[in-house]
Scaffold this motif. Structure first.
Motif, PDB file in Angstrom:
ATOM      1  N   GLU A 108       0.847  -1.198   0.000  1.00  0.00           N
ATOM      2  CA  GLU A 108       0.000   0.000   0.000  1.00  0.00           C
ATOM      3  C   GLU A 108       0.878   1.242   0.000  1.00  0.00           C
ATOM      4  OE1 GLU A 108      -3.119   0.395  -0.353  1.00  0.00           O
ATOM      5  OE2 GLU A 108      -4.183  -1.376   0.379  1.00  0.00           O
ATOM      6  N   ASN A 109       0.327   2.334  -0.508  1.00  0.00           N
ATOM      7  CA  ASN A 109       0.954   3.646  -0.467  1.00  0.00           C
ATOM      8  C   ASN A 109       0.566   4.370   0.830  1.00  0.00           C
ATOM      9  OD1 ASN A 109       0.605   6.792  -1.245  1.00  0.00           O
ATOM     10  ND2 ASN A 109       2.281   5.903  -2.435  1.00  0.00           N
ATOM     11  N   TYR A 110       1.358   5.350   1.217  1.00  0.00           N
ATOM     12  CA  TYR A 110       1.067   6.040   2.472  1.00  0.00           C
ATOM     13  C   TYR A 110      -0.250   6.807   2.454  1.00  0.00           C
ATOM     14  CZ  TYR A 110       2.594  10.804   0.995  1.00  0.00           C
ATOM     15  OH  TYR A 110       2.721  12.042   0.409  1.00  0.00           O
ATOM     16  N   LYS A 111      -0.806   7.028   1.293  1.00  0.00           N
ATOM     17  CA  LYS A 111      -2.113   7.697   1.245  1.00  0.00           C
ATOM     18  C   LYS A 111      -3.201   6.827   1.869  1.00  0.00           C
ATOM     19  CE  LYS A 111      -0.980  10.675  -2.669  1.00  0.00           C
ATOM     20  NZ  LYS A 111      -1.283  11.059  -4.072  1.00  0.00           N
ATOM     21  N   LYS A 112      -3.008   5.510   1.833  1.00  0.00           N
ATOM     22  CA  LYS A 112      -3.949   4.618   2.509  1.00  0.00           C
ATOM     23  C   LYS A 112      -3.867   4.795   4.024  1.00  0.00           C
ATOM     24  CE  LYS A 112      -6.982   1.299   2.804  1.00  0.00           C
ATOM     25  NZ  LYS A 112      -8.382   1.529   2.396  1.00  0.00           N
ATOM     26  N   LEU A 214      -0.446  17.268   7.600  1.00  0.00           N
ATOM     27  CA  LEU A 214       0.612  17.964   6.872  1.00  0.00           C
ATOM     28  C   LEU A 214       1.445  16.920   6.127  1.00  0.00           C
ATOM     29  CD1 LEU A 214       1.558  20.948   6.747  1.00  0.00           C
ATOM     30  CD2 LEU A 214       3.152  20.417   8.598  1.00  0.00           C
ATOM     31  N   TYR A 215       1.547  17.035   4.804  1.00  0.00           N
ATOM     32  CA  TYR A 215       2.217  15.988   4.032  1.00  0.00           C
ATOM     33  C   TYR A 215       3.184  16.579   3.012  1.00  0.00           C
ATOM     34  CZ  TYR A 215      -1.219  16.756   0.227  1.00  0.00           C
ATOM     35  OH  TYR A 215      -1.993  17.297  -0.765  1.00  0.00           O
ATOM     36  N   GLU A 216       3.945  15.681   2.362  1.00  0.00           N
ATOM     37  CA  GLU A 216       4.990  16.045   1.402  1.00  0.00           C
ATOM     38  C   GLU A 216       6.009  16.988   2.037  1.00  0.00           C
ATOM     39  OE1 GLU A 216       3.546  17.212  -2.438  1.00  0.00           O
ATOM     40  OE2 GLU A 216       2.739  15.214  -2.850  1.00  0.00           O
ATOM     41  N   PHE A 217       6.800  16.437   2.948  1.00  0.00           N
ATOM     42  CA  PHE A 217       7.851  17.199   3.610  1.00  0.00           C
ATOM     43  C   PHE A 217       9.031  17.396   2.665  1.00  0.00           C
ATOM     44  CE2 PHE A 217       5.309  16.379   7.180  1.00  0.00           C
ATOM     45  CZ  PHE A 217       5.766  17.119   8.255  1.00  0.00           C
ATOM     46  N   PRO A 218       9.816  18.458   2.852  1.00  0.00           N
ATOM     47  CA  PRO A 218      11.017  18.644   2.020  1.00  0.00           C
ATOM     48  C   PRO A 218      11.960  17.451   2.131  1.00  0.00           C
ATOM     49  CG  PRO A 218      10.491  20.664   3.211  1.00  0.00           C
ATOM     50  CD  PRO A 218       9.588  19.602   3.755  1.00  0.00           C
ATOM     51  N   SER A 219      12.666  17.152   1.049  1.00  0.00           N
ATOM     52  CA  SER A 219      13.484  15.936   0.972  1.00  0.00           C
ATOM     53  C   SER A 219      14.569  15.817   2.042  1.00  0.00           C
ATOM     54  CB  SER A 219      14.103  15.823  -0.429  1.00  0.00           C
ATOM     55  OG  SER A 219      14.905  16.959  -0.708  1.00  0.00           O
ATOM     56  N   PRO A 220      15.164  16.899   2.577  1.00  0.00           N
ATOM     57  CA  PRO A 220      16.141  16.713   3.657  1.00  0.00           C
ATOM     58  C   PRO A 220      15.547  16.053   4.901  1.00  0.00           C
ATOM     59  CG  PRO A 220      16.413  18.880   2.688  1.00  0.00           C
ATOM     60  CD  PRO A 220      15.145  18.315   2.119  1.00  0.00           C
ATOM     61  N   ILE A 227      11.307   9.073  -1.650  1.00  0.00           N
ATOM     62  CA  ILE A 227      11.268  10.352  -2.354  1.00  0.00           C
ATOM     63  C   ILE A 227      10.182  10.287  -3.424  1.00  0.00           C
ATOM     64  CG2 ILE A 227      12.561  11.940  -3.838  1.00  0.00           C
ATOM     65  CD1 ILE A 227      13.524  11.930  -0.960  1.00  0.00           C
ATOM     66  N   LYS A 228       9.436  11.354  -3.588  1.00  0.00           N
ATOM     67  CA  LYS A 228       8.373  11.390  -4.582  1.00  0.00           C
ATOM     68  C   LYS A 228       8.967  11.330  -5.988  1.00  0.00           C
ATOM     69  CE  LYS A 228       4.180  13.994  -5.747  1.00  0.00           C
ATOM     70  NZ  LYS A 228       3.376  15.210  -5.463  1.00  0.00           N
ATOM     71  N   GLU A 229       8.470  10.425  -6.804  1.00  0.00           N
ATOM     72  CA  GLU A 229       9.066  10.175  -8.115  1.00  0.00           C
ATOM     73  C   GLU A 229       9.028  11.399  -9.020  1.00  0.00           C
ATOM     74  OE1 GLU A 229       7.612   6.764 -10.124  1.00  0.00           O
ATOM     75  OE2 GLU A 229       8.248   5.354  -8.556  1.00  0.00           O
ATOM     76  N   ASN A 230       7.917  12.121  -9.046  1.00  0.00           N
ATOM     77  CA  ASN A 230       7.804  13.248  -9.976  1.00  0.00           C
ATOM     78  C   ASN A 230       8.189  14.593  -9.361  1.00  0.00           C
ATOM     79  OD1 ASN A 230       5.629  13.626  -8.312  1.00  0.00           O
ATOM     80  ND2 ASN A 230       4.089  13.647  -9.935  1.00  0.00           N
ATOM     81  N   ASP A 231       8.708  14.571  -8.123  1.00  0.00           N
ATOM     82  CA  ASP A 231       9.214  15.802  -7.504  1.00  0.00           C
ATOM     83  C   ASP A 231      10.222  15.425  -6.417  1.00  0.00           C
ATOM     84  OD1 ASP A 231       9.793  18.261  -6.476  1.00  0.00           O
ATOM     85  OD2 ASP A 231       7.716  18.855  -6.091  1.00  0.00           O
ATOM     86  N   PRO A 232      11.498  15.287  -6.774  1.00  0.00           N
ATOM     87  CA  PRO A 232      12.502  14.848  -5.810  1.00  0.00           C
ATOM     88  C   PRO A 232      12.785  15.856  -4.699  1.00  0.00           C
ATOM     89  CG  PRO A 232      13.537  15.477  -7.882  1.00  0.00           C
ATOM     90  CD  PRO A 232      12.059  15.475  -8.128  1.00  0.00           C
ATOM     91  N   ARG A 233      12.146  17.004  -4.741  1.00  0.00           N
ATOM     92  CA  ARG A 233      12.313  17.971  -3.655  1.00  0.00           C
ATOM     93  C   ARG A 233      11.540  17.569  -2.409  1.00  0.00           C
ATOM     94  NH1 ARG A 233      10.147  23.392  -6.068  1.00  0.00           N
ATOM     95  NH2 ARG A 233       8.460  21.919  -6.538  1.00  0.00           N
ATOM     96  N   ASN A 249       3.327  10.343  12.957  1.00  0.00           N
ATOM     97  CA  ASN A 249       4.320  10.536  11.911  1.00  0.00           C
ATOM     98  C   ASN A 249       4.297   9.303  11.017  1.00  0.00           C
ATOM     99  OD1 ASN A 249       6.496  11.409  10.427  1.00  0.00           O
ATOM    100  ND2 ASN A 249       8.011  11.034  12.029  1.00  0.00           N
ATOM    101  N   CYS A 250       4.074   9.502   9.729  1.00  0.00           N
ATOM    102  CA  CYS A 250       3.905   8.388   8.787  1.00  0.00           C
ATOM    103  C   CYS A 250       4.941   8.465   7.672  1.00  0.00           C
ATOM    104  CB  CYS A 250       2.503   8.419   8.182  1.00  0.00           C
ATOM    105  SG  CYS A 250       2.265   7.251   6.815  1.00  0.00           S
ATOM    106  N   PHE A 251       5.437   7.286   7.253  1.00  0.00           N
ATOM    107  CA  PHE A 251       6.346   7.188   6.116  1.00  0.00           C
ATOM    108  C   PHE A 251       5.785   6.249   5.062  1.00  0.00           C
ATOM    109  CE2 PHE A 251      10.139   7.548   9.267  1.00  0.00           C
ATOM    110  CZ  PHE A 251      10.006   8.920   9.305  1.00  0.00           C
ATOM    111  N   ASN A 252       5.944   6.628   3.803  1.00  0.00           N
ATOM    112  CA  ASN A 252       5.923   5.635   2.744  1.00  0.00           C
ATOM    113  C   ASN A 252       7.303   4.989   2.806  1.00  0.00           C
ATOM    114  OD1 ASN A 252       4.049   4.770   0.580  1.00  0.00           O
ATOM    115  ND2 ASN A 252       5.830   5.149  -0.716  1.00  0.00           N
ATOM    116  N   GLU A 253       7.357   3.705   3.155  1.00  0.00           N
ATOM    117  CA  GLU A 253       8.584   3.113   3.651  1.00  0.00           C
ATOM    118  C   GLU A 253       9.654   2.915   2.576  1.00  0.00           C
ATOM    119  OE1 GLU A 253       9.078   2.936   6.686  1.00  0.00           O
ATOM    120  OE2 GLU A 253       7.083   2.913   7.591  1.00  0.00           O
TER     121      GLU A 253
END
Length: 320
Positions: A108-112, A214-220, A227-233, A249-253
């Motif tokens: 599953e993806n973290y959106k689930k 709150l989602y899509e944190f900066p890559s650092p 890392i998001k495939e279409n936006d590595p930031r 706190n959730c991760f797409n692993e």
């Protein structure tokens, strides 16, 4: 007066929620060889009183490593709820021992997990209310925003255009008077600067929301996430804040063992530089990762903090 009965009602609601969705309720060992590699989280070492020495064992700061082993061994939906231990000062939102809920979904993806979290919050609210527990009204809508969006909303800056540490330092030094930057520029890592903005400007604005995802944190800040495939930031993780308090706190692993080892080495180096100690290398976890972890997502949630957010209780009302 303690609030242990309300906490027990909440724990039962959590078990009911996951049981009805076919999750397996599991336990993981609290005494481990490696308690986790997070830079700023400090474990308790196990000390033998009768032998008067400290062994290379620790109380876990999270059950994460063992939970991922279960995914690697073929389980698909698992949750655990038990005490975790972190060596940090007590405060209104921190205790040395606290009840942690973690759940994981294989394939599953973290959106689930986002859906799970929202549904769990609403389910627990209804359960506590049915048991006569005084709960806060859920009139406010659940708000979901990216980190980029909330920085634009509150500070009018695009944090994803400031991934370079020197650029972020210069901006804070020039434009944000609440923050005093002492010492040298090199004393600050990128995440230090990010959290100075979060604590001083963003989190106070979060207090008006009963549930802010709150989602899509900066890559650092990727930690153990992908890392998001279409936006590595950005990395694929989220946190939930209830009236300004982080509850989960959730991760797409991350499943790439080489990349995971690379990140661990960086974290171990930084921990040594900042705090002057090191932890045993997580050989067991990395060996399991090399065998193969399915695409998965997982989350850690503080149960006492969840109760605080649902009822308005203060943490000093809880018992040890």
């Amino acid at each position: 007066m303690t609030n242990k009965i309300e906490l027990f009602h909440l724990q039962q609601a959590i078990r009911n929620f996951f049981n009805k969705d076919g999750f397996m309720d599991v336990l993981t060992p609290p005494i481990v060889e490696n308690p986790g590699m997070e830079v700023h989280i400090h474990p308790f070492a196990i000390h033998s009183v009768h032998q008067n020495k400290t062994h290379e064992l620790y109380l876990h700061t999270s059950p994460e490593f063992h939970m991922k082993e279960l995914l690697q061994e073929g389980l698909e939906k698992v949750f655990t709820m038990s005490y975790c231990f972190r060596d940090e000062p007590n405060s209104s939102t921190h205790r040395k021992q606290f009840v942690m809920l973690e759940w994981y979904r294989a394939n599953e993806n973290y959106k689930k997990i986002m859906e799970d979290t929202i549904n769990l919050y609403q389910f627990c609210h209804a359960h506590l209310k049915s048991k006569g527990v005084r709960v806060i009204d859920l009139d406010d809508k659940i708000k979901k925003v990216t980190v980029q969006e909330i920085f634009l909303e509150v500070l009018n800056i695009d944090i994803l255009e400031l991934i370079d540490r020197d650029n972020l330092y210069s901006l804070i030094d020039q434009k944000f008077s609440r923050i005093t930057l002492s010492g040298n520029r090199d004393d600050y890592a990128w995440d230090d600067l990010f959290f100075l903005l979060m604590y001083n400007y963003i989190e106070p604005e979060m207090e008006k929301y009963s549930f802010l995802l709150l989602y899509e944190f900066p890559s650092p800040l990727r930690a153990l996430s992908t890392i998001k495939e279409n936006d590595p930031r950005v990395c694929e993780r989220f946190e939930v804040y209830c009236r300004g308090i982080e509850i989960c706190n959730c991760f797409n692993e991350l499943t790439d063992s080489s990349e995971q080892s690379f990140r661990f080495k960086k974290d171990a180096k930084l921990k040594g530089e900042l705090y002057g100690y090191s932890l045993p290398w997580p050989n067991r976890f990395l060996s399991k990762l090399e065998i193969g972890l399915p695409k998965s997502a997982g989350i850690a949630l503080g149960v006492e903090r969840l109760l605080m957010s649902l009822t308005g209780m203060e943490e000093d009302a809880f018992y040890d």
